[in-house]
Each structure stands twice: as structure tokens, then as C-alpha cells.
Write an enzyme that holds these catalytic residues in place. Structure first.
Site, PDB file in Angstrom:
ATOM      1  N   VAL A  73       0.996  -1.182  -0.293  1.00  0.00           N
ATOM      2  CA  VAL A  73      -0.006  -0.069   0.126  1.00  0.00           C
ATOM      3  C   VAL A  73       1.238   1.143   0.221  1.00  0.00           C
ATOM      4  O   VAL A  73       0.241   2.136  -0.691  1.00  0.00           O
ATOM      5  CB  VAL A  73      -0.650   0.078   1.782  1.00  0.00           C
ATOM      6  CG1 VAL A  73      -1.901   1.452   1.526  1.00  0.00           C
ATOM      7  CG2 VAL A  73      -1.804  -0.948   0.802  1.00  0.00           C
ATOM      8  N   CYS A  74       1.795   0.793   0.819  1.00  0.00           N
ATOM      9  CA  CYS A  74       2.811   2.453   1.109  1.00  0.00           C
ATOM     10  C   CYS A  74       3.898   2.170  -0.242  1.00  0.00           C
ATOM     11  O   CYS A  74       3.361   3.475  -0.810  1.00  0.00           O
ATOM     12  CB  CYS A  74       4.217   2.434   2.125  1.00  0.00           C
ATOM     13  SG  CYS A  74       2.823   2.124   3.258  1.00  0.00           S
ATOM     14  N   THR A  75       4.024   1.232  -1.271  1.00  0.00           N
ATOM     15  CA  THR A  75       4.175   2.019  -2.010  1.00  0.00           C
ATOM     16  C   THR A  75       3.596   2.349  -3.350  1.00  0.00           C
ATOM     17  O   THR A  75       3.749   3.652  -4.160  1.00  0.00           O
ATOM     18  CB  THR A  75       4.697   0.342  -3.144  1.00  0.00           C
ATOM     19  OG1 THR A  75       5.695  -0.274  -2.385  1.00  0.00           O
ATOM     20  CG2 THR A  75       5.247   0.207  -4.571  1.00  0.00           C
TER      21      THR A  75
ATOM     22  N   LEU B 202       3.376   6.373  -1.482  1.00  0.00           N
ATOM     23  CA  LEU B 202       4.477   7.635  -2.740  1.00  0.00           C
ATOM     24  C   LEU B 202       4.173   7.372  -3.611  1.00  0.00           C
ATOM     25  O   LEU B 202       4.385   8.740  -4.298  1.00  0.00           O
ATOM     26  CB  LEU B 202       5.613   6.528  -1.960  1.00  0.00           C
ATOM     27  CG  LEU B 202       5.522   7.519  -0.362  1.00  0.00           C
ATOM     28  CD1 LEU B 202       7.004   5.610   0.403  1.00  0.00           C
ATOM     29  CD2 LEU B 202       6.185   8.536   0.327  1.00  0.00           C
TER      30      LEU B 202
END
Ligand code: BEZ
Length: 212
Positions: free
Chosen positions: A45-47, A50
């Protein structure tokens, strides 16, 4: 660690990042700022967040908002992860990610919620005004990626209401009618808002967005 509430001064800090050492106040200068945390590097999810954030940078720039992300991994790890993000999201991460290995900033901003996870930050957002006061806080769990359109929308509202005696109604977006501040009488509002004021109820007065 203490809870940061709206109107509080954003705590200053100096930390390592993917773009070298950063001091928050120096980095922000006279701009607005958005500080947002990510649970960890090399997570799905962070990928996506960002990558999406980097594609929105022009929109944040237009609003004079400096972007600053944070994750509790090292700058070396961030550098490797950024290569992945750029590849899979077809972008270039173009703002710093704080390398908060010792969790100094995470603790300062209360980004670790032990009943959610003892070691990783939740998805916190802090929007900071040019006077360094905190104007908005949001907290999402690790399992829910944030909506960057919503972050731009709320910045539009914060910047509008900082300069005009209005508030923004539900689902408002830039250019739509706004609410006259309850502190202003309808008589005064009609003098102040030359585009017109509609009195739906004595306490609910609408006027066109004064900036559009
Ligand atoms: C993610 O970014 O995908 C993620 C990170 C930590 C926990 C769950 C999801």
C-alpha cells in the site's frame, strides 16, 4: 510523546532522509507543509501511496505545500525502495522520505499506535501552515491507503478559510459555493461578499467561492 492537536505548534526536528539531513522548519520555510507517515518500506500500500504522492507533487507545489514523507527504515533502505516505487508506479519520487529508524519523529508526532502495531507507524497526516501551526490531522490504519485528492481538497479549504470569512460545506471542492462564517451577520455578509449571499436559513448563508 504527546498528542498533537489542531492549532498546536508543529514540533520541529532534524532527521536523516532519502535526500540527506532535513530540519523541518528550514525545509518548510514560509510554505505550507504536509507530513505523512508510512508503516514500512517495501510494503504494497505504501508503494502505491508514494508513487501517487509523487504524481501529485505539481498540485502540492501549486498550493505552496512542501511534501515530507516518513517511514521507520533507514535512508539506504529508502533509496532501494524508491527505485522500486519509480519502476512499478512509473514515476520519480521527488520529495524527501524521513528515515526514522530510531522512531524519534514518529514518537514526537505520536505516529505509533501500540494497540494497532507496536513497531510501525500508522498512516498519519499533518498539514502545517506557514506559521507552523497544525491545521489538520488525519489517522488511517496501515490497511487503508490515503486519498490524495482529498488531501488537496482539504488544503484548498484550509487555504481559503485562512483568508476569507467562510467555511466549506460537505463534499466542497474548489469553485463551489461556500458557507458564510456564522460570526458574520447576513447584513454584513451582503456587503462583504459582492458575488451575492443566499440565506437558506438565518444560520446557513451561501456565497460563491470568493477565489473563483
Ligand atoms: C502496506 O503498505 O501495504 C502495509 C504496511 C503495513 C501493514 C499492512 C499493509
Amino acid at each position: 510523546m504527546s498528542t498533537i492537536r489542531l492549532g498546536d505548534k508543529a514540533p520541529d526536528f532534524t532527521a536523516d532522509s532519502s535526500m540527506g539531513t532535513i530540519n523541518l522548519y528550514d525545509y518548510l520555510g514560509d510554505s505550507w507543509g504536509i507530513l505523512f507517515s508510512h508503516p514500512a518500506d517495501f510494503t504494497p500500500v505504501c508503494t502505491t501511496e508514494l508513487g501517487t504522492a509523487s504524481k501529485f507533487k505539481d498540485e502540492f507545489d501549486k498550493r505552496n505545500v512542501k511534501m515530507l514523507a516518513l517511514s521507520v527504515d533507514s535512508a539506504a533502505s529508502h533509496a532501494e525502495w524508491i527505485k522500486d516505487i519509480n519502476e512499478v508506479q512509473n514515476t520519480v519520487v521527488n520529495f524527501p522520505i524521513i528515515a526514522d529508524e530510531d522512531k524519534k519523529v514518529s514518537n514526537l508526532y505520536d505516529m505509533i499506535h501500540p494497540n494497532a502495531d507496536n513497531n510501525l507507524t500508522v498512516r498519519s497526516v499533518f498539514i502545517i501552515a506557514p506559521d507552523k501551526s497544525v491545521k489538520l490531522t488525519l489517522t488511517y490504519p496501515a490497511s487503508t491507503g490515503r486519498n490524495f485528492y482529498e488531501l488537496l481538497r482539504v488544503i484548498d479549504s484550509l487555504q481559503l478559510t485562512a483568508n476569507h470569512k467562510v467555511a466549506t460545506p460537505a463534499n466542497w471542492e474548489h469553485g463551489k459555493d461556500v458557507v458564510v462564517s456564522p460570526a458574520i451577520s447576513t447584513v454584513d455578509a451582503k456587503k462583504m461578499f459582492t458575488k451575492g449571499v443566499t440565506e437558506v436559513k438565518p444560520y446557513l448563508r451561501m456565497t460563491p467561492d470568493p477565489t473563483s
